[in-house]
Write an enzyme that holds these catalytic residues in place. Sequence first.
Site, PDB file in Angstrom:
ATOM      1  NE  ARG A 121      -4.108  -1.945   1.977  1.00  0.00           N
ATOM      2  CZ  ARG A 121      -4.703  -2.459   3.037  1.00  0.00           C
ATOM      3  NH1 ARG A 121      -4.531  -1.886   4.221  1.00  0.00           N
ATOM      4  NH2 ARG A 121      -5.459  -3.522   2.941  1.00  0.00           N
ATOM      5  CB  CYS A 161     -12.089  -3.400   5.598  1.00  0.00           C
ATOM      6  SG  CYS A 161     -11.322  -3.920   7.129  1.00  0.00           S
ATOM      7  CG  HIS A 262     -15.527  -2.481   9.271  1.00  0.00           C
ATOM      8  ND1 HIS A 262     -15.831  -3.587   9.996  1.00  0.00           N
ATOM      9  CD2 HIS A 262     -14.230  -2.655   8.854  1.00  0.00           C
ATOM     10  CE1 HIS A 262     -14.786  -4.409  10.020  1.00  0.00           C
ATOM     11  NE2 HIS A 262     -13.813  -3.875   9.336  1.00  0.00           N
TER      12      HIS A 262
END
Lengths: 371, 371, 371, 371
Positions: A121, A161, A262
Amino acid sequence: MTKIPVGVLGATGMVGQQYIALLNNHPWFEVRYAAASPKSAGKKYKDATDGRVHYPGVTESVGELVVGDANDVSAAVAAAKAGNCAFVFSALEMGKDEIRTLEDAYAAAGFPVISNASAHRWTADVPMLIAEVNHHHTDIITSQQKARGWDKGFIVVKPNCSIQSYTTPLYALIQEGYEIKRLIVSTLQAVSGAGYPGVPSLDMIDNIIPYIGGEEEKSELEPLKILGSIERAGANEAGLIKNAEYPKVSAHCNRIPANDGHTACVSVEFGAKKPSVEEVKKIWTKFRSLPQELKFPLAPERPIIVREENDRPQPKKDRDADKAMAVTVGRIRPCNVFDLRFVGLSHNTVRGAAGGGILNAELLKHKGFLG
Amino acid sequence: MTKIPVGVLGATGMVGQQYIALLNNHPWFEVRYAAASPKSAGKKYKDATDGRVHYPGVTESVGELVVGDANDVSAAVAAAKAGNCAFVFSALEMGKDEIRTLEDAYAAAGFPVISNASAHRWTADVPMLIAEVNHHHTDIITSQQKARGWDKGFIVVKPNCSIQSYTTPLYALIQEGYEIKRLIVSTLQAVSGAGYPGVPSLDMIDNIIPYIGGEEEKSELEPLKILGSIERAGANEAGLIKNAEYPKVSAHCNRIPANDGHTACVSVEFGAKKPSVEEVKKIWTKFRSLPQELKFPLAPERPIIVREENDRPQPKKDRDADKAMAVTVGRIRPCNVFDLRFVGLSHNTVRGAAGGGILNAELLKHKGFLG
Amino acid sequence: MTKIPVGVLGATGMVGQQYIALLNNHPWFEVRYAAASPKSAGKKYKDATDGRVHYPGVTESVGELVVGDANDVSAAVAAAKAGNCAFVFSALEMGKDEIRTLEDAYAAAGFPVISNASAHRWTADVPMLIAEVNHHHTDIITSQQKARGWDKGFIVVKPNCSIQSYTTPLYALIQEGYEIKRLIVSTLQAVSGAGYPGVPSLDMIDNIIPYIGGEEEKSELEPLKILGSIERAGANEAGLIKNAEYPKVSAHCNRIPANDGHTACVSVEFGAKKPSVEEVKKIWTKFRSLPQELKFPLAPERPIIVREENDRPQPKKDRDADKAMAVTVGRIRPCNVFDLRFVGLSHNTVRGAAGGGILNAELLKHKGFLG
Amino acid sequence: MTKIPVGVLGATGMVGQQYIALLNNHPWFEVRYAAASPKSAGKKYKDATDGRVHYPGVTESVGELVVGDANDVSAAVAAAKAGNCAFVFSALEMGKDEIRTLEDAYAAAGFPVISNASAHRWTADVPMLIAEVNHHHTDIITSQQKARGWDKGFIVVKPNCSIQSYTTPLYALIQEGYEIKRLIVSTLQAVSGAGYPGVPSLDMIDNIIPYIGGEEEKSELEPLKILGSIERAGANEAGLIKNAEYPKVSAHCNRIPANDGHTACVSVEFGAKKPSVEEVKKIWTKFRSLPQELKFPLAPERPIIVREENDRPQPKKDRDADKAMAVTVGRIRPCNVFDLRFVGLSHNTVRGAAGGGILNAELLKHKGFLG
């Protein structure tokens, strides 16, 4: 149309199983290769996941595939030659360094790698994609390939996420000219985010845990790369993604006893120009992006669903909205301290993991990167 | 020492039962009168709570008391004459207006009313007490009595359960000279906060609800009264509590599936003078107040317990700390956006309700207001 | 094919909403009339269920219907005249006597009433149908109509949700010639079985309740009627269903913290002829009945799904099998005390309520009872 | 009285921590030696359990002890010489063979071993003790020592946590002359029974699991040894415990989402003589045994508590009854198939594990086996 044959690395894990489930009957892609840890290698997929299948229908279509060893790139090359693997989804669960090495090897061997892992990332020329937000970051792929001497292979990643439920809504506002300066966010994250076996039930019955290792750092930094811009360092044209300066984010991440979904409680400080609550609702309701315009198979019709009820969004009622790919927002109201408050929710293993990865693949297919 | 006989109004509700349980073997007070709705009136206490007892031991000591009708103030007066009621705890569950009227009537009839209800929280000359924070607000009681023509009766209230986990810690910092300007807080509140039957299990299994009616307003305003100061309007000496101007609070209140224990994720912006994380820990660890100095029976030894572990406080592990009367704080760290972040936790039906009320009674007893 | 217009009584309750959700896009039936309590009457369906919608998609198709008053049979008659109601599903939630009176009135007014309520389960000429088990009990309808002087109207009911997970499997064995003498069963029942608001979360977090009012009696008696036979009392031809003598059932019913899916742990004593475990598995695996042969829209392809894994069936993983209409059985093994042990599971609000009711309607349609 | 110094093997595990917690302030015993796996050895106890402490107060008294290596028996011998270990509680968590070997080694080295493990439960001359039921089985210890050439050391075990909630009640009936022939029991067992990390939360949120490996076999067989009798094989006097022939037990064991407290739904078939429900209640209410007569410190005042409410016992409300050492029974009613039905509940990590072990130690101390 002949479907593109794909491989899934880490296919027996939680996210891997979700990939298999979501690729069932996908109109463009077909799972023809599955690889996992040496422990699973050699077994039929249905046997390797026996007793720990989390998603209904997972094993139906690919249950008979013999699981390969994910560490064995040559097996994937052989699968490619046999017409069974044009690119791979990476849902590997190992140490970051091992994942980085392995994903590099797959890319070097000619495979586009669409990764769910966090290993790459922060590699400057690897785009971290939310298909509705920074689809133009795919422009850096050619530069990435050139810099590494890779021919057809490359790596793209998706973000964590935890940020899915507010990054797209914030982007929609930025796109309409509202600068976002600062953000304080508290997340209430479902247990599937920790994989399987993940969080012990003794820690989740009659309890919450106000801490998720590494999650706050990711929640604070990843939006900056996603909202960043591609820069080229002079004549040699080596590109990299330069982080956006704003928003500054402060995150409190909590684990709560829900299976999936979430939730984020967000307080936003805008720049000088501040939208009204009504304007925010209007912007979010009408927001559409490339995946919607081009009707990608897994694109939600409406990327952002606005609920007017007091007590929404809720994980149980809203996580599955629009194939579990939409972000649902509610409680949009002024903030006593900053400018705007809202609650966002998205499905962490679909929109926030395998579904987001597949949407990225659909984007890359459209842009011609998958051959 | 002869114990002071007390009454509990709303004695069969959730908080009422908690009062009865906590007053078991209290060294100063003894429950000799219990009143509730007309539906329960006339039954023995143990029968009136049959099948819905929430706290072990509740019915042992007072099970044989015949429940009175809480609407019947004259019955309480009769109980007082019989030596069974010197003051009352109010855990009434009715409409606000009805509670206000009823609490006024008890006070007018000569009873100190120590209330858990929100009805009188914004009456300007009714103190809203956290015994460790604003014990000096009891100074307004004489003025309250004079203004209303009450002789021995008066009303004090306690604040909402949602703010207990951060108000005392913030006060400890203010007291050391650190001005607190702004606060963004997200709470994760247990279901017992909604009483019984309260939140349906269909809404709490595999779910959270990002909304609690009225709770955010209370969380934002009540700290200002608690941190306020008593002012007197000129010659006639009618006193009122003037709200503090700071901190500005923005609250996101969530219901989560734990039985007891409210958690708060807090981001704090200080004034010009900012403490270091280490200073904050030191201030909280050494904080003591009047209830500790005078060793009130229900006072926690340490009002604020600092945990160093990454993943604390947790409802299951920390809510019962020090008779469930301590606030436990953890994850004390700098804030990316403001100055300081931390997580606070307190037991909502003990510290945040009945226990807090009893501690207020202990304070009033010490100050001579209970005769 | 023109769809048959249907009404749903009690349409805003939990089971009512499930009816609406499952009738979305049903190939034979279309909801054109919805009635509920006077409180909901006059509102649009989507507004009447606002804030308490439990099933995704519930309000989409019929949200604009104006809810009628379920007590007003003449409104249903008017709806019938307008072509909007050929028969009604009853998901009424009232006292038994009121339901009985109301269902009678609808039947007298010419409506076939397909009921989920327990009011008429023990009326001797009202069949209690599980479509795979006692579809032939519809033969009693003509007699029922004659006895009551009803023309087109009649009443059928379905059994309690608690027995769905073992009655069909037991019937499959009986049908193969294995007499079942005795049965000891413990159920673990999900909270949706108690409707909404139903079970308080304070009773379900970190807890189970070993009692469900009335449930054990239903579990013990209802299988006897379902397995019973139609008898005619001589010349006058008044029919009634005579209970089977066996099996004798002893039930322990427990409420557990799952949203949906009732589980039953069953010990079975056969008559003289006893099947082996392998035979049982074979019988269950191959079991098909009328709904399967005629491919009714909501019929599961396999009414009984046999799982070989040690730890199945589980509510989360198995309740949705085959449109949530299949019964999943597992842990088929000898019993130390009786002959056979197994665990059965079915979805209580689908197979055990609205889905079972719709399947009964499909059966009645096929047999020509719905005009 | 000088306290007897004791060691705890497996002290950092779930049951080990419960031992430490329950031995805090025990009037007879004092933990002076703690051993665990090599991974924990060398750390202070408070550090070795850091981040996974399950029981409040666990680390207070023995936090400073340096944890020994449980595999190193000589360290225990050295601790014994230093006056720090007269006997050991074994809460070891390893393979059965390893535990058996290790417990033998401790016994051979002179330590009475009071074990919670299942390794030696079926060793014929090792008594499996429930102090209220088969306290006379301690008579076999001398024979055990002689057969093995052990001097002061010996081994006793306690049965599995799943049978605690019904074995004592059944024994109380047997003792009054009611033969028990057969038993069908379904258990609903809390997650702490699986230790830590134990059951993943993904398997317990909105779910139950109808299977616990090995638990049904234990539930069926262990009562027979406990109810068995000591026999001596002729002149050489080698004793062994001969199993009782009855009751035949069939168990269905389920894992459910509660933290602590195992519930059992029991159907009982008596011999020719059958007690009425009222008789059963009377027998259970008045039942007392040796631990009660001699007022052992951890003995519950009433070993069996009878609840009359419809919906009791419940884990949350009843598991902690009488120091969590009592068995609570309720729903005592006739069985439709056998003779009697009831629900029993006991705390699995206290009565069913560490508390039961300590009560066994109290029994052995009383009988003079601990020196």
